[in-house]
Design a protein around this motif. Sequence first.
Motif, PDB file in Angstrom:
ATOM      1  N   GLY A  93       0.831  -1.223   0.000  1.00 25.98           N
ATOM      2  CA  GLY A  93       0.000   0.000   0.000  1.00 25.98           C
ATOM      3  C   GLY A  93       0.851   1.252   0.000  1.00 25.98           C
ATOM      4  N   GLY A  94       1.885   1.286  -0.837  1.00 23.43           N
ATOM      5  CA  GLY A  94       2.718   2.484  -0.986  1.00 23.43           C
ATOM      6  C   GLY A  94       2.176   3.332  -2.131  1.00 23.43           C
ATOM      7  N   VAL A  95       3.056   4.162  -2.684  1.00 26.02           N
ATOM      8  CA  VAL A  95       2.602   5.114  -3.708  1.00 26.02           C
ATOM      9  C   VAL A  95       2.085   4.421  -4.959  1.00 26.02           C
ATOM     10  CG1 VAL A  95       3.208   7.340  -4.695  1.00 26.02           C
ATOM     11  CG2 VAL A  95       4.616   6.387  -2.926  1.00 26.02           C
ATOM     12  N   ILE A  96       2.858   3.465  -5.494  1.00 24.83           N
ATOM     13  CA  ILE A  96       2.430   2.797  -6.724  1.00 24.83           C
ATOM     14  C   ILE A  96       1.134   2.035  -6.464  1.00 24.83           C
ATOM     15  CG2 ILE A  96       2.990   0.978  -8.394  1.00 24.83           C
ATOM     16  CD1 ILE A  96       5.875   1.834  -8.286  1.00 24.83           C
ATOM     17  N   GLY A  97       1.099   1.275  -5.378  1.00 25.09           N
ATOM     18  CA  GLY A  97      -0.087   0.480  -5.050  1.00 25.09           C
ATOM     19  C   GLY A  97      -1.331   1.351  -4.945  1.00 25.09           C
ATOM     20  N   LEU A  98      -1.217   2.469  -4.263  1.00 29.91           N
ATOM     21  CA  LEU A  98      -2.387   3.333  -4.050  1.00 29.91           C
ATOM     22  C   LEU A  98      -2.836   4.004  -5.341  1.00 29.91           C
ATOM     23  CD1 LEU A  98      -1.489   4.908  -0.611  1.00 29.91           C
ATOM     24  CD2 LEU A  98      -3.269   3.219  -1.084  1.00 29.91           C
ATOM     25  N   GLU A  99      -1.894   4.471  -6.147  1.00 32.53           N
ATOM     26  CA  GLU A  99      -2.297   5.131  -7.394  1.00 32.53           C
ATOM     27  C   GLU A  99      -2.980   4.138  -8.336  1.00 32.53           C
ATOM     28  OE1 GLU A  99       0.812   8.891  -7.483  1.00 32.53           O
ATOM     29  OE2 GLU A  99       1.037   7.366  -9.030  1.00 32.53           O
ATOM     30  N   MET A 100      -2.429   2.942  -8.442  1.00 28.56           N
ATOM     31  CA  MET A 100      -3.049   1.955  -9.331  1.00 28.56           C
ATOM     32  C   MET A 100      -4.377   1.462  -8.749  1.00 28.56           C
ATOM     33  SD  MET A 100      -1.012   2.124 -11.793  1.00 28.56           S
ATOM     34  CE  MET A 100      -2.166   1.247 -12.778  1.00 28.56           C
TER      35      MET A 100
ATOM     36  N   ILE B 104      -3.246  -5.264   0.180  1.00 27.51           N
ATOM     37  CA  ILE B 104      -2.643  -5.953   1.328  1.00 27.51           C
ATOM     38  C   ILE B 104      -1.337  -5.237   1.673  1.00 27.51           C
ATOM     39  CG2 ILE B 104      -1.781  -8.140   2.256  1.00 27.51           C
ATOM     40  CD1 ILE B 104      -3.433  -9.606   0.195  1.00 27.51           C
ATOM     41  N   GLU B 105      -1.268  -4.729   2.894  1.00 29.74           N
ATOM     42  CA  GLU B 105      -0.086  -3.963   3.321  1.00 29.74           C
ATOM     43  C   GLU B 105       0.419  -4.567   4.624  1.00 29.74           C
ATOM     44  OE1 GLU B 105       1.995  -1.164   2.477  1.00 29.74           O
ATOM     45  OE2 GLU B 105       2.865  -1.865   4.355  1.00 29.74           O
ATOM     46  N   MET B 106       1.726  -4.787   4.693  1.00 25.42           N
ATOM     47  CA  MET B 106       2.242  -5.451   5.902  1.00 25.42           C
ATOM     48  C   MET B 106       2.336  -4.514   7.103  1.00 25.42           C
ATOM     49  SD  MET B 106       6.188  -6.224   5.101  1.00 25.42           S
ATOM     50  CE  MET B 106       7.408  -4.945   4.868  1.00 25.42           C
ATOM     51  N   LEU B 107       2.467  -3.201   6.849  1.00 27.98           N
ATOM     52  CA  LEU B 107       2.523  -2.253   7.969  1.00 27.98           C
ATOM     53  C   LEU B 107       1.099  -1.931   8.449  1.00 27.98           C
ATOM     54  CD1 LEU B 107       5.270   0.211   6.657  1.00 27.98           C
ATOM     55  CD2 LEU B 107       5.532  -1.675   8.272  1.00 27.98           C
TER      56      LEU B 107
ATOM     57  N   VAL C 243       5.785  -3.510  -3.923  1.00 32.94           N
ATOM     58  CA  VAL C 243       6.384  -3.502  -2.583  1.00 32.94           C
ATOM     59  C   VAL C 243       7.707  -2.723  -2.553  1.00 32.94           C
ATOM     60  CG1 VAL C 243       5.281  -5.640  -1.860  1.00 32.94           C
ATOM     61  CG2 VAL C 243       7.532  -5.719  -2.939  1.00 32.94           C
ATOM     62  N   GLY C 244       7.875  -1.821  -3.489  1.00 34.88           N
ATOM     63  CA  GLY C 244       9.084  -1.005  -3.519  1.00 34.88           C
ATOM     64  C   GLY C 244       9.887  -1.232  -4.786  1.00 34.88           C
ATOM     65  N   ARG C 245      10.889  -0.367  -4.963  1.00 30.01           N
ATOM     66  CA  ARG C 245      11.772  -0.504  -6.111  1.00 30.01           C
ATOM     67  C   ARG C 245      13.217  -0.562  -5.620  1.00 30.01           C
ATOM     68  NH1 ARG C 245       9.527   0.445 -11.116  1.00 30.01           N
ATOM     69  NH2 ARG C 245      11.540   1.108 -11.963  1.00 30.01           N
TER      70      ARG C 245
ATOM     71  N   MET D 121      13.474   8.059  -4.403  1.00 27.40           N
ATOM     72  CA  MET D 121      13.149   7.614  -5.758  1.00 27.40           C
ATOM     73  C   MET D 121      12.000   8.418  -6.349  1.00 27.40           C
ATOM     74  SD  MET D 121      13.783   3.582  -5.766  1.00 27.40           S
ATOM     75  CE  MET D 121      15.370   2.878  -5.370  1.00 27.40           C
ATOM     76  N   LEU D 122      12.288   9.635  -6.715  1.00 19.57           N
ATOM     77  CA  LEU D 122      11.278  10.515  -7.294  1.00 19.57           C
ATOM     78  C   LEU D 122      11.887  11.223  -8.497  1.00 19.57           C
ATOM     79  CD1 LEU D 122      10.067  12.146  -3.953  1.00 19.57           C
ATOM     80  CD2 LEU D 122       8.783  10.498  -5.320  1.00 19.57           C
ATOM     81  N   ALA D 123      11.101  11.339  -9.576  1.00 17.62           N
ATOM     82  CA  ALA D 123      11.628  11.953 -10.800  1.00 17.62           C
ATOM     83  C   ALA D 123      12.121  13.378 -10.536  1.00 17.62           C
ATOM     84  CB  ALA D 123      10.555  11.956 -11.882  1.00 17.62           C
TER      85      ALA D 123
ATOM     86  N   ALA E 197       6.454  15.555  -1.894  1.00 21.34           N
ATOM     87  CA  ALA E 197       5.992  14.238  -2.352  1.00 21.34           C
ATOM     88  C   ALA E 197       4.506  14.335  -2.658  1.00 21.34           C
ATOM     89  CB  ALA E 197       6.231  13.198  -1.261  1.00 21.34           C
ATOM     90  N   VAL E 198       4.091  13.664  -3.708  1.00 19.36           N
ATOM     91  CA  VAL E 198       2.679  13.703  -4.103  1.00 19.36           C
ATOM     92  C   VAL E 198       2.182  12.292  -4.359  1.00 19.36           C
ATOM     93  CG1 VAL E 198       1.050  14.495  -5.866  1.00 19.36           C
ATOM     94  CG2 VAL E 198       2.927  15.993  -5.176  1.00 19.36           C
ATOM     95  N   ILE E 199       0.977  12.006  -3.920  1.00 19.45           N
ATOM     96  CA  ILE E 199       0.318  10.765  -4.321  1.00 19.45           C
ATOM     97  C   ILE E 199      -0.863  11.221  -5.167  1.00 19.45           C
ATOM     98  CG2 ILE E 199      -0.598   8.544  -3.584  1.00 19.45           C
ATOM     99  CD1 ILE E 199       0.544   9.024  -0.818  1.00 19.45           C
TER     100      ILE E 199
END
Length: 456
Positions: A184-191, A205-208, A268-270, A315-317, A345-347
Motif C-alpha cells: 500500500g505504498g505510492v504505486i499500489g495506491l495510485e493503481m 494488502i499492506e504489511m505495515l 512492494v518497492g523498487r 526515488m522521485l523523478a 511528495a505527491v500521491i
Amino acid sequence: MAREFDVAVIGGGPGGYMAAERAAEGGLSAVVIEEKAMGGTCLNEGCVPTKTLLYSAKLYRHASESEAFGVHAEAVSFDHARVMKRKAKVVKTLVAGVEYTMKNLSVPIIRERGVIRGRQDGRFLIGAGDEEILCSKLILAAGSETAIPPLPGIKEGLESGFVVTSREILQSETLPQELVVIGGGVIGLEMACYYASVGSHVTVIEMLPKIAGTTDKEICDLLMKEYKKRGMVFKLGCRVLEITGHSVLFEEAGEQREIACDRVLLSVGRAPATGGLGLENLGIEMNRRAIAVNEYLETSVPGVYAVGDCNGKLMLAHTAYREAEAAVHHILGIDDPVRYETVPAVIYTDPEVASVGETKESAESKGLSVREIKLPLRFSGRYLAETERGEGFLKLVVEEGTRKVLGCHIIGPYASEIIVSAVMMIDLELTAGRMERIVFPHPTVGEVLREAVFRI
Ligand code: NAI
C-alpha cells in the motif's frame, strides 16, 4: 576509435536527460547512452502513463457523480482500451519532446546498453554496443526496477502474467474484475485508485499497520475512508504467505486467509538498477544495491556521479532532476548541494495527497517541539463551489518558539499544485510575518495555506 566527450551519461530517464541538458547548456559536450526509450521509467512506465490513466478515472467519476452539480450524464461508461491508446499517444509525444531537446542541444543518443570498462588515458572508458566512449566525467542515471520479494509462487505468477508489476499493468488493455494489490505504498495506491474508480474490485494488502509509508496518519485515514466508499478493501498489518495460480494467501491476526482474484499487482518497492553496469571496473563503492554518493552526487571515484533512483536516496523523478543539476554544477565548479528536506511528495490519487517537510511524528522523533495548524479546505470558496461533501484539509507543522514552518500536508483537489507554495515558504525560510504579505489569488483552494499562515 573511441568517441570523446566531456560528459557521458548512462541512462536517459529524468536524471539522465536533465544531466545531459544542463551539461550541454553549460558548454560541455555530452552524450546519452540509453538502451530503451528516452524518458526512462517516469515517461514510459511510471509517472506520466499513470497520471494519464488517473485523469480519465477522475473524469469518469465526476461524470458519474455530476447530478449534484446540475449536470445529467446518462449511461456514462468507461473504455479502458481507449484510455490506454490515449496514454500511448501522451507518452509518445513526451518521448519525442525529450529526443528533440537532445537533438537541439547537439547531444547524441546512443541506443545501446552502456557498460563501464575502466580507465584509459586518464579518462573513463564506456562500452556501448560496438562503440566506445571516452569521457572526462561520467554521470550514472540507470534508474530502478521493481523489487521482487522471495514469496512462494511469485516467480510462476510473474511468468504466467497472473502477477504483474507497474510496468505490465500499464500495458494491459483489460480490466481485472478482482485485483489484489500487494503493498500500500505510492504505486499500489495510485493503481488501486484507478482500478477501483473504473469498476474493478480492489483489495490492498499492506504489511505495515498503515498505508502510504511516512505520510501524515490523519491524511492516510481520510484517504482510506474515501477509498472504502468506492468499495476498496484494505488488509493492513497483513503478511502475504503465498501466491497460488488464482489467489493470494495471507495472514491476518494469526489466521490464514485467501483472496481469489484474476490479477495481482506487486508494488512492494523498487530497487536501484545497478547490475551489469560494470561499476566494479572502477571500484565504485556501493550502499547495498545503491551507488553511494556524497552531497554533490559524486561517487567514491572522483569524476563519476550517480543521480536519480540508482543512488537509492529518494526515488522521485523531481529529485532526479535536481540531483542531475547539482552534479553538473559540481562538474562546472559551482557549489550547489541538494536540500532533500524540502523535496515535496505527491500521491496522485483522487483526492490528491501532497506533502513537504516534517510531519508532527517525524519532527517529534527528532526531539523537536512542534504544533499542528489544521484547516479544512472548506475555508476556500472554490473548494465549496467544486466539491460536494469533501473533507479535505491542510496542515502546517510549526516549530514552537521559533515559529518556523517545518512541514505542510494537504489532502484534496489541487494539492499537488498548492504544495509548491509551501515548498517555497519552507525552502526560502520565510518568516510568518513575511508570508502574511504574500497575496494569493481568490478564489483558490490554495488560499487555505494563506489562512493557515495567519495562525502560526
Ligand atoms: P513504496 O516503498 O512506496 O511502498 C511499498 C509498500 O509495500 C510499503 O508500504 C511496504 O510496507 C509494503 N510492503 C513491502 N513488502 C510487503 C509485503 N511482502 N507484503 C505487503 N506489503 C509489503 O514502493 P512503491 O509503491 O512500489 O513505489 C516505488 C517507488 O516509486 C517509491 O520510491 C515511490 O516514491 C516511487 N513512486 C512515486 C510516485 C509519486 O511520487 N507519485 C508514484 C509511483 C512511484
